[in-house]
Design an enzyme around this catalytic site. Structure first.
Site, PDB file in Angstrom:
ATOM      1  N   TYR A  15      52.547 -31.894   1.554  1.00  0.00           N
ATOM      2  CA  TYR A  15      51.637 -30.751   1.669  1.00  0.00           C
ATOM      3  C   TYR A  15      52.387 -29.433   1.508  1.00  0.00           C
ATOM      4  O   TYR A  15      53.409 -29.184   2.141  1.00  0.00           O
ATOM      5  CB  TYR A  15      50.915 -30.762   3.020  1.00  0.00           C
ATOM      6  CG  TYR A  15      50.036 -29.553   3.223  1.00  0.00           C
ATOM      7  CD1 TYR A  15      48.894 -29.374   2.446  1.00  0.00           C
ATOM      8  CD2 TYR A  15      50.356 -28.581   4.162  1.00  0.00           C
ATOM      9  CE1 TYR A  15      48.092 -28.254   2.598  1.00  0.00           C
ATOM     10  CE2 TYR A  15      49.556 -27.457   4.328  1.00  0.00           C
ATOM     11  CZ  TYR A  15      48.432 -27.304   3.538  1.00  0.00           C
ATOM     12  OH  TYR A  15      47.636 -26.193   3.689  1.00  0.00           O
TER      13      TYR A  15
ATOM     14  N   HIS B 187      44.904 -14.902  -1.629  1.00  0.00           N
ATOM     15  CA  HIS B 187      44.766 -14.665  -0.191  1.00  0.00           C
ATOM     16  C   HIS B 187      44.959 -13.196   0.180  1.00  0.00           C
ATOM     17  O   HIS B 187      44.637 -12.804   1.299  1.00  0.00           O
ATOM     18  CB  HIS B 187      45.765 -15.526   0.577  1.00  0.00           C
ATOM     19  CG  HIS B 187      45.375 -16.979   0.661  1.00  0.00           C
ATOM     20  ND1 HIS B 187      44.898 -17.690  -0.409  1.00  0.00           N
ATOM     21  CD2 HIS B 187      45.394 -17.851   1.705  1.00  0.00           C
ATOM     22  CE1 HIS B 187      44.639 -18.931  -0.038  1.00  0.00           C
ATOM     23  NE2 HIS B 187      44.932 -19.055   1.247  1.00  0.00           N
TER      24      HIS B 187
ATOM     25  N   ASN C 291      51.589 -18.097   7.058  1.00  0.00           N
ATOM     26  CA  ASN C 291      51.104 -18.887   8.195  1.00  0.00           C
ATOM     27  C   ASN C 291      51.711 -18.391   9.491  1.00  0.00           C
ATOM     28  O   ASN C 291      52.748 -18.884   9.930  1.00  0.00           O
ATOM     29  CB  ASN C 291      51.467 -20.368   7.996  1.00  0.00           C
ATOM     30  CG  ASN C 291      50.318 -21.158   7.431  1.00  0.00           C
ATOM     31  OD1 ASN C 291      49.207 -21.077   7.938  1.00  0.00           O
ATOM     32  ND2 ASN C 291      50.579 -21.922   6.386  1.00  0.00           N
TER      33      ASN C 291
ATOM     34  N   TYR D   6      35.283   4.762  46.529  1.00  0.00           N
ATOM     35  CA  TYR D   6      36.031   3.649  45.924  1.00  0.00           C
ATOM     36  C   TYR D   6      36.967   4.107  44.813  1.00  0.00           C
ATOM     37  O   TYR D   6      38.068   3.591  44.652  1.00  0.00           O
ATOM     38  CB  TYR D   6      35.063   2.610  45.345  1.00  0.00           C
ATOM     39  CG  TYR D   6      34.340   1.757  46.349  1.00  0.00           C
ATOM     40  CD1 TYR D   6      34.442   1.981  47.724  1.00  0.00           C
ATOM     41  CD2 TYR D   6      33.531   0.707  45.920  1.00  0.00           C
ATOM     42  CE1 TYR D   6      33.770   1.193  48.629  1.00  0.00           C
ATOM     43  CE2 TYR D   6      32.862  -0.101  46.825  1.00  0.00           C
ATOM     44  CZ  TYR D   6      32.968   0.149  48.180  1.00  0.00           C
ATOM     45  OH  TYR D   6      32.310  -0.642  49.072  1.00  0.00           O
TER      46      TYR D   6
ATOM     47  N   ARG E 146      39.981   5.366  46.787  1.00  0.00           N
ATOM     48  CA  ARG E 146      40.584   4.419  47.725  1.00  0.00           C
ATOM     49  C   ARG E 146      41.014   3.118  47.049  1.00  0.00           C
ATOM     50  O   ARG E 146      42.005   2.499  47.436  1.00  0.00           O
ATOM     51  CB  ARG E 146      39.563   4.133  48.831  1.00  0.00           C
ATOM     52  CG  ARG E 146      40.062   3.248  49.916  1.00  0.00           C
ATOM     53  CD  ARG E 146      39.106   3.129  51.096  1.00  0.00           C
ATOM     54  NE  ARG E 146      37.742   3.530  50.851  1.00  0.00           N
ATOM     55  CZ  ARG E 146      36.677   2.787  51.192  1.00  0.00           C
ATOM     56  NH1 ARG E 146      36.833   1.594  51.731  1.00  0.00           N
ATOM     57  NH2 ARG E 146      35.457   3.239  50.978  1.00  0.00           N
TER      58      ARG E 146
ATOM     59  N   PHE F  31      49.691 -22.384  14.284  1.00  0.00           N
ATOM     60  CA  PHE F  31      49.280 -21.081  13.748  1.00  0.00           C
ATOM     61  C   PHE F  31      47.987 -20.574  14.376  1.00  0.00           C
ATOM     62  O   PHE F  31      47.576 -19.438  14.136  1.00  0.00           O
ATOM     63  CB  PHE F  31      49.081 -21.176  12.232  1.00  0.00           C
ATOM     64  CG  PHE F  31      48.223 -22.351  11.835  1.00  0.00           C
ATOM     65  CD1 PHE F  31      46.860 -22.351  12.070  1.00  0.00           C
ATOM     66  CD2 PHE F  31      48.790 -23.474  11.252  1.00  0.00           C
ATOM     67  CE1 PHE F  31      46.069 -23.445  11.728  1.00  0.00           C
ATOM     68  CE2 PHE F  31      48.013 -24.568  10.892  1.00  0.00           C
ATOM     69  CZ  PHE F  31      46.656 -24.549  11.136  1.00  0.00           C
TER      70      PHE F  31
ATOM     71  N   GLU G 121      38.898 -25.323   8.145  1.00  0.00           N
ATOM     72  CA  GLU G 121      39.254 -24.426   9.240  1.00  0.00           C
ATOM     73  C   GLU G 121      37.968 -24.120  10.012  1.00  0.00           C
ATOM     74  O   GLU G 121      37.361 -23.061   9.866  1.00  0.00           O
ATOM     75  CB  GLU G 121      39.910 -23.167   8.675  1.00  0.00           C
ATOM     76  CG  GLU G 121      41.191 -23.509   7.916  1.00  0.00           C
ATOM     77  CD  GLU G 121      41.737 -22.355   7.089  1.00  0.00           C
ATOM     78  OE1 GLU G 121      41.241 -21.219   7.243  1.00  0.00           O
ATOM     79  OE2 GLU G 121      42.651 -22.607   6.276  1.00  0.00           O
TER      80      GLU G 121
END
Length: 534
Positions: free
Chosen positions: A53, A83, A201, A287, A290, A335, A421
């Site tokens: 791969y 990409h 990646n 508040y 404090r 990743f 994905e």
């Protein structure tokens, strides 16, 4: 001094030094040896008849498609070109430099299989001030910050657009990557097997933004304590709730640190001392006064947790597939951005809470029913003048947005890549909204400091020594009480004073305390010098 990459994991402060302040980088000899050793493994697999791969196959949903040796360089180049698909406004220079640095650190682990020349080119681009232009949208925070990292790889190939600038330059020159590389005497890389994947990646973009946000919060959370102390002083509050023995009853470390800071800032204050007798019939403060250590302390503890996550991530080697020490090249899911995305969202929640409390303290100064004797809106001539009325509107508008930004991005997921994905982290989106949240917090706190300073000056007694120095420093930029004037200018000057670190310096909060390690203090001081703090 250069930041050395490859002998030990980078600290988050080193990331800030390179990303924001242009520290030079260099690869260690050990890193180069690891890179060479991993490349031998990849070259052997590239010559193997069996598919591997990312080396001799396609990517993602096309992982089962075999790629002939003659087409593998084109495969890597096509991956990067396709990409590099970001869109929108350009991401800030410091973010892009940060993600470049963090990708380079992963390359230096020897777990990615890139060639030495590719890693050296990334280091050279950082040192030459060559920053690829990356659009804001394009990463889903899974399979890495794909689009942003691809734009960086594209520039290393001599394609795409970059900005070239030197240290301290606000605006660089935008040009083609090929021209920028040539000007710097650098040759573009021709990607070989596995290199395209190795360059894209990673969680580097979201991690860079986390490191930068933590650096900003180191300052801003200390500033929140300072602002609270000034408000307690100006609103005739008591310092009794900040006692160490009370904090010990609920020993959260951030709460104790915040209370100790507020108490120290109020120590010796003539205003606080003026109403400690039996004549003061008030039992307890609101508040927002404090409970400041409880809210600020929660944010401190959240930031400490986020810093631990960042440290783990900085010590990681994230790629897919990854080259293991025994020579195996194995696909994995490291990743996925979930660990980083979760703390990015967590920080946005705490920021909204701290800012919301700050705005409530400011509002008390402006209301004569709650300000214990101060004029309406701290105006010089109430009725004719509006004083700081609309400064609170500005705070309220920011706080409202911070509440929207606190909605988690990491609970969302839109499947991609033909359902390969099918669950993504949205960590990049979480990081982008955190940057806006950090900016908003700085502005809200600056308005509180400006408001409290005016309220303190209207009291009969003087401020304490440390808060008095803060007010004096602010007055070098922002005038005190007087007829209404152009308020936006005062607000922006206050923001510069607070965000630039000037208020912390005047208060003596720059050093001391567990957040201020040696490298944090160095990065902080450089930031003050660059940003023009007082």
């Amino acid at each position: 001094m250069a930041v050395v990459i490859g002998d030990a994991p980078l600290t988050r402060h080193q990331v800030v030094q390179v990303a924001r302040f242009d520290a030079r980088v260099e690869l260690s000899p050990a890193a180069l040896e690891r890179i060479d050793a991993a490349r031998v493994v990849i070259d052997a697999l590239a010559a193997d008849d069996r598919p591997h791969y990312g080396i001799s196959t396609g990517f993602g949903a096309l992982a089962n498609t075999a790629i002939a040796p003659a087409d593998r360089t084109r495969l890597q180049q096509s991956l990067i070109r396709s990409h590099a698909a970001s869109s929108g406004e350009a991401v800030e220079r410091e973010v892009v430099r940060g993600l470049m640095l963090l990708r380079l650190q992963t390359l230096a682990t020897g777990r990615t299989g890139v060639r030495r020349a590719t890693a050296e080119l990334y280091a050279a681009m950082l040192n030459a001030g060559i920053t690829p232009v990356v659009g804001e949208y394009g990463s889903l925070g899974c399979s890495g910050d794909l689009a942003p990292l691809s734009h960086v790889a594209l520039a290393a190939m001599g394609e795409g657009v970059v900005e070239v600038s030197g240290p301290g330059e606000l605006d660089g020159e935008v040009m083609d990557a090929s021209a920028a590389l040539e000007r710097a005497g650098l040759a573009p890389v021709v990607l070989a097997e596995k290199e395209g994947l190795a360059l894209v990646n990673g969680t580097d973009g979201m991690l860079a933004m986390l490191c930068l946000a933590l650096a900003d919060l180191d300052k801003l959370l200390a500033t929140a304590d300072l602002a609270a102390a000034m408000s307690v002083e100006g609103l005739l509050g008591t310092d009794a709730p900040f006692a160490a023995d009370l904090m010990a009853l609920r020993p959260h470390p951030g709460q104790a640190a915040s209370a100790a800071t507020i108490a120290a800032l109020l120590e010796g204050s003539p205003i606080v001392a003026s109403h400690k007798g039996h004549e003061d019939t008030r039992v307890q403060d609101a508040y927002s006064l404090r409970c400041a250590p409880q809210v600020h302390g929660t944010a401190r503890d959240t930031a400490a947790h986020a810093a631990r996550v960042a440290e783990v991530e900085l010590a990681s080697a994230i790629d897919n597939p990854v080259v293991l020490p025994d020579g195996r090249v194995v696909s994995n899911g490291n990743f996925h951005g979930a660990p980083v995305a979760a703390v990015l969202d967590f920080l946005a929640i705490s920021i909204a809470d701290v800012a919301s409390m700050s705005e409530r303290r400011s509002d008390r100064f402006l209301d004569p029913a709650r300000s214990w004797g101060l004029p309406p809106f701290l105006a010089d001539d109430p009725g004719v003048d509006s004083g700081l009325m609309i400064a609170q509107y500005t705070q309220a508008g920011i706080v409202s947005e911070l509440k929207r930004l606190a909605v988690p991005a990491s609970v969302d997921s839109i499947p991609s890549s033909a359902m390969q994905e099918d669950h993504v982290s949205m960590g990049w989106g979480a990081a982008r909204k955190l940057r806006r949240a950090v900016d908003g917090l700085g502005r809200v706190l600056a308005i509180e400091v400006m408001t409290a300073a005016r309220g303190i000056e209207l009291r009969a007694e003087p401020a304490g020594e440390r808060t008095g120095r803060v007010i004096a420093g602010l007055r070098r930029l922002v005038p005190g009480i007087g007829p209404d004037r152009f308020l936006a200018r005062d607000i922006e000057a206050s923001v510069a004073f607070v965000v630039g670190g000037g208020a912390l310096i005047e208060a003596g909060l720059v050093t001391g305390g567990e957040a201020w390690t040696a490298d944090a203090a160095e990065a902080f001081q450089v930031g003050i010098d660059r940003e023009g703090g007082a």
